[in-house]
Design a protein around this motif. Structure first.
Motif, PDB file in Angstrom:
ATOM      1  N   TRP A 289       0.847  -1.192   0.000  1.00  0.00           N
ATOM      2  CA  TRP A 289       0.000   0.000   0.000  1.00  0.00           C
ATOM      3  C   TRP A 289       0.885   1.245   0.000  1.00  0.00           C
ATOM      4  N   LYS A 290       0.884   1.980  -1.097  1.00  0.00           N
ATOM      5  CA  LYS A 290       1.652   3.220  -1.226  1.00  0.00           C
ATOM      6  C   LYS A 290       0.806   4.393  -0.728  1.00  0.00           C
TER       7      LYS A 290
ATOM      8  N   SER B   4      -0.786   7.706  -0.803  1.00  0.00           N
ATOM      9  CA  SER B   4      -1.050   8.613  -1.928  1.00  0.00           C
ATOM     10  C   SER B   4      -1.697   9.924  -1.506  1.00  0.00           C
ATOM     11  N   GLU B   5      -2.393   9.942  -0.358  1.00  0.00           N
ATOM     12  CA  GLU B   5      -3.014  11.182   0.136  1.00  0.00           C
ATOM     13  C   GLU B   5      -2.935  11.202   1.651  1.00  0.00           C
TER      14      GLU B   5
ATOM     15  N   PRO C  38      -2.493  15.344  -1.937  1.00  0.00           N
ATOM     16  CA  PRO C  38      -1.695  14.291  -2.570  1.00  0.00           C
ATOM     17  C   PRO C  38      -0.290  14.236  -1.969  1.00  0.00           C
TER      18      PRO C  38
ATOM     19  N   ALA D  74       3.549  13.374  -2.757  1.00  0.00           N
ATOM     20  CA  ALA D  74       4.535  13.173  -3.822  1.00  0.00           C
ATOM     21  C   ALA D  74       5.846  12.759  -3.173  1.00  0.00           C
ATOM     22  N   THR D  75       6.424  11.693  -3.686  1.00  0.00           N
ATOM     23  CA  THR D  75       7.712  11.242  -3.179  1.00  0.00           C
ATOM     24  C   THR D  75       8.791  12.182  -3.699  1.00  0.00           C
TER      25      THR D  75
ATOM     26  N   GLU E 115       9.421   5.799  -1.440  1.00  0.00           N
ATOM     27  CA  GLU E 115       8.028   6.149  -1.227  1.00  0.00           C
ATOM     28  C   GLU E 115       7.530   5.608   0.105  1.00  0.00           C
TER      29      GLU E 115
ATOM     30  N   HIS F 111       5.093   3.726   2.404  1.00  0.00           N
ATOM     31  CA  HIS F 111       4.230   2.586   2.116  1.00  0.00           C
ATOM     32  C   HIS F 111       3.994   1.751   3.368  1.00  0.00           C
TER      33      HIS F 111
ATOM     34  N   ALA G 235      -7.935   1.370  -3.536  1.00  0.00           N
ATOM     35  CA  ALA G 235      -7.651   2.401  -2.533  1.00  0.00           C
ATOM     36  C   ALA G 235      -8.008   1.918  -1.135  1.00  0.00           C
TER      37      ALA G 235
ATOM     38  N   PHE H 208      -4.237   5.144   0.620  1.00  0.00           N
ATOM     39  CA  PHE H 208      -3.129   4.375   0.066  1.00  0.00           C
ATOM     40  C   PHE H 208      -3.612   3.731  -1.224  1.00  0.00           C
ATOM     41  N   ARG H 209      -2.709   3.521  -2.153  1.00  0.00           N
ATOM     42  CA  ARG H 209      -3.027   2.841  -3.417  1.00  0.00           C
ATOM     43  C   ARG H 209      -2.274   1.519  -3.479  1.00  0.00           C
TER      44      ARG H 209
END
Length: 143
Positions: A34-35, A37-38, A43, A45-46, A52, A54, A124, A137-138
């Motif tokens: 799970w990355k 993402s928000e 948002p 950004a890495t 990243e 996670h 998500a 997370f994505r």
């Protein structure tokens, strides 16, 4: 004739590739990368050259392990999930890094410590404290 056959083949190949909007994700709470993402509706950004943020949740018998990366430090700990309820116990290393990465990590660990509920919508994972959305997370699928 050759040109017509090429057009037909291109059209035929494209039909199978178009998303239909009815695809259900295979994403599961556990054993998924799970990355982040928000966070707090913004948002994430890495930063260039950085890893990243996670999270990976893995069951092991009666134990439920959590591991990941918060933006600056490694994260570890445990979690418990029952229905849509979730609770994390988080520990991390304490290395300092750039302000942008530290901001991500501080919010990320705070969100994990405050989360009491989750949903999975497609790819998500959403963490909530009550009705407040903390983080999204994505799912990342490795090839």
């Amino acid at each position: 004739m050759k040109a017509l056959l090429s057009v037909v083949l291109v059209l035929f190949a494209g039909i199978g590739c178009k998303p239909t909007g009815t695809h259900k994700s295979a994403a599961d709470l556990e054993n998924t990368y799970w990355k982040l993402s928000e966070m707090n509706g913004n948002p994430v950004a890495t930063p260039d050259g950085a890893r990243e943020a996670h999270l990976i949740l893995t069951p092991a018998g009666d134990q439920h392990h959590m591991k990941g990366f918060g933006g600056c430090n490694s994260l570890a700990g445990s979690y418990s999930a029952n229905g849509s309820h979730i609770k994390f116990a988080v520990v991390s290393t304490k290395m300092m890094c750039g302000p942008e990465q530290m901001e991500i990590e501080t919010y990320f660990t705070k969100a994990l410590n405050e989360a009491d509920r989750y949903t999975i919508d497609g790819d998500a994972l959403k963490l909530f404290a009550g009705n407040s959305l903390l983080a999204v997370f994505r799912a990342v699928y490795l090839k």
